[in-house]
Each structure stands twice: as C-alpha cells, then as structure tokens.
Design a protein around this motif. Structure first.
Motif, PDB file in Angstrom:
ATOM      1  N   ALA A 167     -36.367  77.999 -10.675  1.00 13.55           N
ATOM      2  CA  ALA A 167     -36.257  79.457 -10.628  1.00 13.55           C
ATOM      3  C   ALA A 167     -37.643  80.080 -10.756  1.00 13.55           C
ATOM      4  O   ALA A 167     -38.393  79.747 -11.680  1.00 13.55           O
ATOM      5  CB  ALA A 167     -35.356  79.940 -11.763  1.00 13.55           C
ATOM      6  N   PRO A 168     -38.026  80.967  -9.850  1.00 11.52           N
ATOM      7  CA  PRO A 168     -39.361  81.579  -9.925  1.00 11.52           C
ATOM      8  C   PRO A 168     -39.471  82.505 -11.128  1.00 11.52           C
ATOM      9  O   PRO A 168     -38.512  83.182 -11.504  1.00 11.52           O
ATOM     10  CB  PRO A 168     -39.465  82.359  -8.612  1.00 11.52           C
ATOM     11  CG  PRO A 168     -38.046  82.666  -8.240  1.00 11.52           C
ATOM     12  CD  PRO A 168     -37.251  81.477  -8.707  1.00 11.52           C
ATOM     13  N   ARG A 169     -40.655  82.531 -11.713  1.00 11.08           N
ATOM     14  CA  ARG A 169     -40.880  83.366 -12.890  1.00 11.08           C
ATOM     15  C   ARG A 169     -41.313  84.779 -12.525  1.00 11.08           C
ATOM     16  O   ARG A 169     -41.177  85.701 -13.332  1.00 11.08           O
ATOM     17  CB  ARG A 169     -41.935  82.700 -13.778  1.00 11.08           C
ATOM     18  CG  ARG A 169     -41.474  81.385 -14.386  1.00 11.08           C
ATOM     19  CD  ARG A 169     -42.617  80.514 -14.848  1.00 11.08           C
ATOM     20  NE  ARG A 169     -43.375  79.983 -13.714  1.00 11.08           N
ATOM     21  CZ  ARG A 169     -44.325  79.064 -13.816  1.00 11.08           C
ATOM     22  NH1 ARG A 169     -44.645  78.580 -15.017  1.00 11.08           N
ATOM     23  NH2 ARG A 169     -44.966  78.627 -12.752  1.00 11.08           N
ATOM     24  N   THR A 170     -41.863  84.949 -11.328  1.00 11.66           N
ATOM     25  CA  THR A 170     -42.337  86.252 -10.888  1.00 11.66           C
ATOM     26  C   THR A 170     -42.085  86.399  -9.391  1.00 11.66           C
ATOM     27  O   THR A 170     -41.816  85.421  -8.682  1.00 11.66           O
ATOM     28  CB  THR A 170     -43.850  86.407 -11.127  1.00 11.66           C
ATOM     29  OG1 THR A 170     -44.537  85.422 -10.337  1.00 11.66           O
ATOM     30  CG2 THR A 170     -44.202  86.228 -12.599  1.00 11.66           C
ATOM     31  N   GLN A 197     -32.937  86.336  -4.616  1.00 15.31           N
ATOM     32  CA  GLN A 197     -33.373  85.244  -3.763  1.00 15.31           C
ATOM     33  C   GLN A 197     -33.965  84.092  -4.573  1.00 15.31           C
ATOM     34  O   GLN A 197     -34.623  84.312  -5.587  1.00 15.31           O
ATOM     35  CB  GLN A 197     -34.408  85.733  -2.750  1.00 15.31           C
ATOM     36  CG  GLN A 197     -33.869  86.770  -1.773  1.00 15.31           C
ATOM     37  CD  GLN A 197     -32.770  86.200  -0.900  1.00 15.31           C
ATOM     38  OE1 GLN A 197     -32.830  85.047  -0.495  1.00 15.31           O
ATOM     39  NE2 GLN A 197     -31.755  87.002  -0.616  1.00 15.31           N
ATOM     40  N   ARG A 198     -33.727  82.874  -4.077  1.00  9.32           N
ATOM     41  CA  ARG A 198     -34.291  81.679  -4.704  1.00  9.32           C
ATOM     42  C   ARG A 198     -34.419  80.609  -3.635  1.00  9.32           C
ATOM     43  O   ARG A 198     -33.588  80.521  -2.725  1.00  9.32           O
ATOM     44  CB  ARG A 198     -33.390  81.203  -5.834  1.00  9.32           C
ATOM     45  CG  ARG A 198     -33.892  79.955  -6.543  1.00  9.32           C
ATOM     46  CD  ARG A 198     -33.060  79.632  -7.770  1.00  9.32           C
ATOM     47  NE  ARG A 198     -33.484  78.372  -8.365  1.00  9.32           N
ATOM     48  CZ  ARG A 198     -32.968  77.887  -9.483  1.00  9.32           C
ATOM     49  NH1 ARG A 198     -32.018  78.546 -10.117  1.00  9.32           N
ATOM     50  NH2 ARG A 198     -33.408  76.733  -9.957  1.00  9.32           N
ATOM     51  N   VAL A 199     -35.451  79.779  -3.736  1.00 11.02           N
ATOM     52  CA  VAL A 199     -35.698  78.737  -2.738  1.00 11.02           C
ATOM     53  C   VAL A 199     -34.957  77.472  -3.161  1.00 11.02           C
ATOM     54  O   VAL A 199     -35.141  76.968  -4.277  1.00 11.02           O
ATOM     55  CB  VAL A 199     -37.204  78.445  -2.597  1.00 11.02           C
ATOM     56  CG1 VAL A 199     -37.434  77.333  -1.569  1.00 11.02           C
ATOM     57  CG2 VAL A 199     -37.941  79.712  -2.172  1.00 11.02           C
ATOM     58  N   ALA A 200     -34.126  76.945  -2.279  1.00 11.66           N
ATOM     59  CA  ALA A 200     -33.333  75.754  -2.578  1.00 11.66           C
ATOM     60  C   ALA A 200     -34.229  74.570  -2.926  1.00 11.66           C
ATOM     61  O   ALA A 200     -35.228  74.316  -2.257  1.00 11.66           O
ATOM     62  CB  ALA A 200     -32.452  75.409  -1.373  1.00 11.66           C
ATOM     63  N   GLY A 201     -33.867  73.859  -3.986  1.00 11.49           N
ATOM     64  CA  GLY A 201     -34.593  72.672  -4.385  1.00 11.49           C
ATOM     65  C   GLY A 201     -35.789  72.922  -5.272  1.00 11.49           C
ATOM     66  O   GLY A 201     -36.395  71.974  -5.775  1.00 11.49           O
TER      67      GLY A 201
END
Length: 500
Positions: free
Chosen positions: A469-472, A462-466
């Motif tokens: 990239a989350p690190r954790t 999963q990743r939030v558009a815009g």
C-alpha cells in the motif's frame, strides 16, 4: 563495468537457449555500449555487454584462457596486479576481470575472499561446473531466478522476461553459488580487529586509508571524474583526486547538478575552483524533473520515494557526465560509516548506534548503491565508491563509537572532517550535511509537483497490484511507473524499504 547474463541448465546437453540469453542481454545493453559477446560452455550460456575501462583493446568478454574456463564479469578488481603475481593461471589479457576468473578456477573457492573491488560474475568450467559470485557489499548488482531446473542470472531485473519475474530474487552480497553446494558465504562484511587506541591515530588511519582507496579507484585507461555535490564526502574524494591527478589520463573532471541557485551547485563551484578541477554543471528546472521521472524509476528499478528524489539529480548528472568521461568516483557510504545522518543523533546507546551503522552499511545494496549503479549505467558510465573500500569499512568498525558521534560543535562526521584539516577551506570542510535531493533543489520541486502526479480523487481508491500500500500520492505515482516497466516483480526483491 558491464552488464552480464548467464543461464545454467544441466538438462540440456547442447547448452541452454542462446535465443533466451540474447533476449535477456538485449534488455541490459545500455550497461555496455562498447562491445557484446556470448559463449556456450557445456550446460552454461554466458553473455556480456562491455563498457571499456581497462585493457581497451583485449578486454572483451566472455574471458577465457587456454584451459577452457570462461567468465563474464561486471565490476572492477582493484588488486588484480597482485593476484596475477601469485596465480598459476595463464593470463590472456591485461584486464582486471581476468583476476576474478583466476580466483574462481584456483581450486580453492575460498580464494574469492582475496578479491578487492566491486564485482558480480559467473564462471563456466569445461567439465560443466559453474560458479556465480557477488561482492560482500553488493556494490555491483546481481539477480537470479530458478525456473524449471534452469538457473538464470542477470545484472538488472528488467533482463528477466515477464513470465519469469515471479521467480526472480536478489543474489545475496558476499555469497557464491555452485550447483553442487548451493549458496555459500565466502566473506563476511567485517573481519574484526583491535579497537583503535587513540583519537589521533584514528584520524591518521582514516586519512591514509581513504587516500589509498581513492587512488585504487583512479585505476583506468580512460579519463576519470568525480560527482561533486559540494558536501563533505564528495569534496574529500575530489581533494584526494586533485592531489594525485597524475595517476589518471588527462585532467580530473568534476560534475555537479541542481536547480538554478541551489546550495549544492554553489558549494561545488567553490570546491572545484579551490582544487583546480575541470568543472561541469547540469542545471535543470521543475519541468525537466517531472518529465524524466518515468526514466528514473525504470533505471533505478525502485519506487521508494527518497531513493527516487535523490536519483533524479544523479540521473541528470550522469547524463551530463557521460559526455566527458566513462568513470566517476562518488561519496556513497561515508554517512553509514561515520554516522552522518541526522537520525543517528537520536540513538543514545553506543551499542545500539554501532548496530544501526552496521545495518546501514549492510543495506546499501538496496538503496544508495542500487541508485548509484543504475543511474550511471543507464548512460554507460561507471561509478566507483572509495568510502566502501574493504579496508575503510573494516577500519570504521574498529573506531570506538563515541568518536563517531558529533564533536564539540555538534557537527556530524567530526572525526572525518578533522582527519582532513587543511585539505579544503574550513567553511567547506565543516559545511552541514544536506540530502542530495535537498541540496540540489529537487526535493522542493517534488513537493510542489506531487499533486500533479496523482490527483486527489485518484489517490484514495487506487493501488498497484502486487505492491505494498502506498504511503503517499507521490509513492503511488512511482509505483505505477515501476509497474509499467517491471510488472510481476515481487516487491520483496527490492529490500526492506519497499515493503515497509
């Protein structure tokens, strides 16, 4: 302290849309529970929600003297009495905010550099001109968007409607904007000066300058308090306030927050008892931390994990504090001025360390100052930051870098501690630094509950558009909360840490 909105639209001879302005003001209404006002001045619409601190009866905004200039101001001007004496403007109120208006209509916009305080404001002139201004450190927030020929300003990102958010930018600290000239810097962060010649002179200057800075920020017509973690910075602010308690209405209140038995709570109790403060505590548990996270992320308008961790105790503390006072002093900025963070010890070259400290102070508006402003204003509370007084920031830049390194005992901020020998018990004066999230017990809670925020099988795909990239898994959870509130905001608006 307040929330402001302004729209400058030269295309509209009858003025910008009041309906649009009101809808933006609705979204920052939490910043000003004591009053609301608006005015159209030619091509500019001004809106304001007020938290009444100075001139309670006559300080409503927009402010405008008889000559037709109007302003909405967020912040405090600490030298407004001096500015009144030298200004030729007719003053209609005793509000400190009117000094900002005076500087903007003086005919020479370079006079904005004389303002001392924390401020973001917009002025509309009767001939259709206007000016927007933000203080050099960015203590007070200001965002803007230029859409279809109109320029919009607001105190928080949430004020902008979703269809505008792709255009929103942070208004840069230390700059002014006019339609004619665009962005122009009106004051540098540091103005230079000769280095301090000896260590004892540096200690004396630090002590005297901080005392003056704290007393400036005790200016209020309402009771004043202090956020007290029990660490060095807030304890020194509290000690100065206790020494000059007659400067404010009522007693000096102190406020601490943490989990039961946390080191911050225990140290704060001792400091408050030693100084004779009227002390208040907010004790919370793990369930309260997790349940308030969406509100915290929405308030600080950031998903940076370290900022969220430190904001949770601040948010719960502000909620408690707002029940008693409207103004609170904090210790923000001391670590950046006096090399308080552990990672500064890894920098062995003096010039490199000086550059890093300057970078740290210059970036506070995207980090600690953003957190400090948002969590307090979420509860209608004004936070003031005496360590970031203009004189103290300039003084720190004149202190040789080697004197800001750890002393013989290896303790950070040794010079600052030595400057206040005798003001606190020795063990509290020399208490080692802890991050607020650590000392309050919140970091431990977040570590324990991170898996609940984003399950393992959800994290990998999963990743939030815009957003970057989350690190954790923890950061991904905060990004989702952020997107629920502020979908469409460009992450670059949030500063360098949001795009790391």
């Amino acid at each position: 302290m307040c929330g402001i909105v302004a729209i400058h639209d030269p295309r509209s001879p009858e003025g910008p849309s009041a309906e649009l302005g009101r809808s933006m003001l609705d979204r920052v209404e939490h910043r000003g529970p004591d009053g609301r006002g608006e005015r159209t001045v030619g091509p500019t619409w001004l809106g304001h929600v007020r938290l009444a601190i100075v001139d309670l009866d006559e300080g409503d905004q927009p402010l405008g003297p008889a000559d037709g200039h109007w302003a909405v101001v967020n912040g405090e001007i600490y030298n407004h009495h001096e500015l009144r004496r030298v200004s030729g403007l007719h003053f209609a109120t005793a509000s400190d905010s009117e000094a900002a208006l005076a500087a903007a209509v003086a005919g020479d916009l370079d006079q904005l550099a004389d303002l001392r305080g924390m401020f973001a404001f917009v002025v509309a002139h009767p001939d259709g001109r206007g000016v927007a201004v933000r203080d050099p450190l960015g203590v007070k927030p200001l965002y803007w968007a230029r859409v279809d020929g109109a320029t919009l300003f607001a105190s928080e990102l949430v004020a902008f409607a979703p269809e505008m958010r792709g255009h929103v930018e942070e208004f840069p600290p230390g700059f002014r904007w006019t339609p004619q000239e665009g962005l122009v810097r009106f004051r540098e962060l540091h103005v230079g000066g000769e280095p301090i010649a000896d260590v004892e002179s540096a200690r004396t200057a630090v002590r005297d300058t901080l005392v003056t800075a704290v007393r400036r920020r005790m200016m209020a017509d309402v009771p004043v308090g202090v956020f007290l973690s029990g660490g060095l910075d807030s304890s020194l602010v509290a000690a100065v306030m206790a020494s000059f308690a007659d400067d404010v209405p009522g007693p000096v209140h102190s406020f601490a927050a943490g989990t039961e038995g946390s080191s911050d709570l225990l140290a704060a109790r001792r400091v408050a008892e030693h100084l004779g403060l009227e002390h208040h505590e907010r004790v919370y548990d793990a369930d309260e931390v997790v349940s308030c996270l969406p509100s915290v992320v929405a308030s600080i308008e950031s998903f940076e994990p370290s900022l969220v961790r430190s904001a949770v105790p601040n948010y719960l503390l502000a909620e408690e504090t707002a029940r008693t006072v409207k103004v609170v002093l904090t210790g923000e900025g001391a670590d950046e001025l006096f090399a308080g963070y552990a990672h500064y010890r890894d920098i062995t070259d003096g010039a490199d360390l000086a550059d890093e400290l300057l970078r740290g102070v210059s970036g506070l508006h995207n980090l600690n100052l953003q957190r400090c402003d948002r969590v307090t204003m979420a509860h209608g509370l004004e936070a003031r930051v005496p360590f970031l007084d203009r004189d103290l920031v300039n003084l720190a830049g004149r202190i040789p870098i080697e004197w800001r390194l750890p002393g013989e005992l290896g303790q950070e901020k040794a010079l600052l501690r030595e400057a206040f020998t005798g003001w606190l018990p020795e063990d509290l004066l020399w208490r080692p630094k802890e991050q607020f999230g650590d000392g309050s017990g919140t970091a431990d809670v977040m570590t324990e509950r991170a898996a609940e925020l984003v399950p393992e099988d959800d994290w990998a795909q999963q990743r939030v558009a815009g957003l970057p990239a989350p690190r954790t898994r923890e950061e991904l959870a905060y990004q989702r909360m952020f997107a629920d509130r502020l979908a469409g905001i460009d992450a670059r608006v949030l500063g360098r840490f949001a795009t790391a």
